[in-house]
Design an enzyme around this catalytic site. Structure first.
Site, PDB file in Angstrom:
ATOM      1  N   GLY A   1      38.092 -36.988  73.104  1.00 33.67           N
ATOM      2  CA  GLY A   1      36.987 -36.450  73.500  1.00 33.67           C
ATOM      3  C   GLY A   1      36.859 -36.024  74.876  1.00 33.67           C
ATOM      4  N   SER A   2      37.857 -35.571  75.568  1.00 31.37           N
ATOM      5  CA  SER A   2      38.082 -35.323  76.941  1.00 31.37           C
ATOM      6  C   SER A   2      37.532 -33.829  76.891  1.00 31.37           C
ATOM      7  CB  SER A   2      39.331 -35.599  77.538  1.00 31.37           C
ATOM      8  OG  SER A   2      40.350 -34.604  77.022  1.00 31.37           O
TER       9      SER A   2
ATOM     10  N   MET B   1      40.249 -33.309  63.817  1.00 29.90           N
ATOM     11  CA  MET B   1      41.655 -33.398  63.391  1.00 29.90           C
ATOM     12  C   MET B   1      41.588 -32.975  61.806  1.00 29.90           C
ATOM     13  SD  MET B   1      43.406 -33.254  65.940  1.00 29.90           S
ATOM     14  CE  MET B   1      45.146 -33.532  65.142  1.00 29.90           C
TER      15      MET B   1
ATOM     16  N   ASN C   1      37.227 -23.340  68.476  1.00 27.26           N
ATOM     17  CA  ASN C   1      37.964 -24.320  68.703  1.00 27.26           C
ATOM     18  C   ASN C   1      38.826 -24.052  69.850  1.00 27.26           C
ATOM     19  OD1 ASN C   1      39.435 -26.800  67.863  1.00 27.26           O
ATOM     20  ND2 ASN C   1      41.366 -25.339  67.063  1.00 27.26           N
TER      21      ASN C   1
ATOM     22  N   HIS D   1      42.782 -24.869  71.254  1.00 23.83           N
ATOM     23  CA  HIS D   1      44.028 -25.267  70.886  1.00 23.83           C
ATOM     24  C   HIS D   1      45.114 -25.153  72.085  1.00 23.83           C
ATOM     25  CE1 HIS D   1      47.175 -25.310  67.901  1.00 23.83           C
ATOM     26  NE2 HIS D   1      47.885 -24.453  68.411  1.00 23.83           N
TER      27      HIS D   1
ATOM     28  N   SER E   1      44.218 -21.884  74.082  1.00 21.79           N
ATOM     29  CA  SER E   1      43.327 -20.826  73.816  1.00 21.79           C
ATOM     30  C   SER E   1      41.853 -21.368  73.222  1.00 21.79           C
ATOM     31  CB  SER E   1      44.090 -19.868  72.645  1.00 21.79           C
ATOM     32  OG  SER E   1      45.428 -19.512  73.052  1.00 21.79           O
TER      33      SER E   1
ATOM     34  N   ASP F   1      44.276 -21.901  62.975  1.00 26.44           N
ATOM     35  CA  ASP F   1      44.440 -21.340  64.254  1.00 26.44           C
ATOM     36  C   ASP F   1      44.568 -19.949  64.379  1.00 26.44           C
ATOM     37  OD1 ASP F   1      44.220 -23.998  65.413  1.00 26.44           O
ATOM     38  OD2 ASP F   1      46.449 -24.376  65.026  1.00 26.44           O
TER      39      ASP F   1
ATOM     40  N   GLU G   1      42.287 -26.801  80.051  1.00 21.83           N
ATOM     41  CA  GLU G   1      41.583 -26.737  78.637  1.00 21.83           C
ATOM     42  C   GLU G   1      40.221 -27.316  79.056  1.00 21.83           C
ATOM     43  OE1 GLU G   1      42.629 -29.084  75.280  1.00 21.83           O
ATOM     44  OE2 GLU G   1      44.752 -28.601  75.735  1.00 21.83           O
TER      45      GLU G   1
END
Ligand code: GRF
Length: 192
Positions: free
Chosen positions: A17-18, A94, A111, A113, A140, A149, A178
């Protein structure tokens, strides 16, 4: 029923969960573009879930095991609607959402990725980028569609691949990118 405010965000996680943490911390700013109204997980022991709970954020934890996907997704959908969620942000979630679920939330699920899409959809993105001899990797943020994706890319950040990089070292630097990209892109997305 009126559609919920896009700025009311639920974050779906399965583990560490970062990225969720980065999204929540960005939402603390007085001029934040969005509010995190729910953190949901398919794993009740996801470390990120404990962090969110301690932070006073509403959480929803349910495993599909033994329940089956349709019942699991129906319960998740009900929790999202009860929390008046307008945007779903997947952050290390996931599990593949069913086509039916994606259709119900069309255009409202995003999302992050760890590759420069459309390159390296799926898993092991960093190892694949290194094996291909790429000079640049990255991450992304994209819209979630039925294709894994495969939805429209909303934002990207590039990260150079350095001599001697292995997948773990590269992953660490991409992850830092990210954590900057996701809050900024989500803020733009909900304000469209
Ligand atoms: C991140 O690398 C993200 O891009 C991918 O899964 C990982 C989740 O990490 N989808 P965290 O749980 O946000 O720390």
């Amino acid at each position: 029923m009126a559609e919920a405010d896009a700025r009311s965000v639920a974050i779906l996680i399965s583990g560490r969960g970062s990225n969720m943490t980065a999204l929540v911390e960005a939402a603390d700013a007085p001029d934040a573009a969005y509010k995190v109204v729910l953190v949901a997980s398919d794993k009740s022991d996801a470390p990120g879930l404990a962090w969110a709970r301690a932070r006073g954020i509403a959480i929803f934890a349910l495993s599909p095991k033994g329940l089956g996907k349709p019942a699991y997704e129906a319960a998740l959908d009900a929790a999202l609607r009860a929390a008046e969620v307008g945007t779903i942000a997947l952050a290390g979630y996931m599990r593949l959402l069913s086509d039916g679920f994606v259709a119900k939330w069309r255009g409202r699920i995003v999302n992050i990725h760890p590759s420069l899409l459309p390159r390296y959809k799926g898993l092991d993105t960093h190892a694949r980028a290194i094996a291909a001899g790429d000079a640049v990797a990255g991450c992304s943020v994209h819209i979630v569609t039925e294709e894994l994706d495969g939805g429209a890319v909303l934002g990207q950040a590039e990260v150079p691949i350095l001599p001697g990089d292995d997948a773990d070292r590269l992953a660490e630097r991409v992850l830092a990118a990210e954590h900057r990209l996701y809050p900024a892109t989500l803020a733009e997305f909900v304000a469209r």
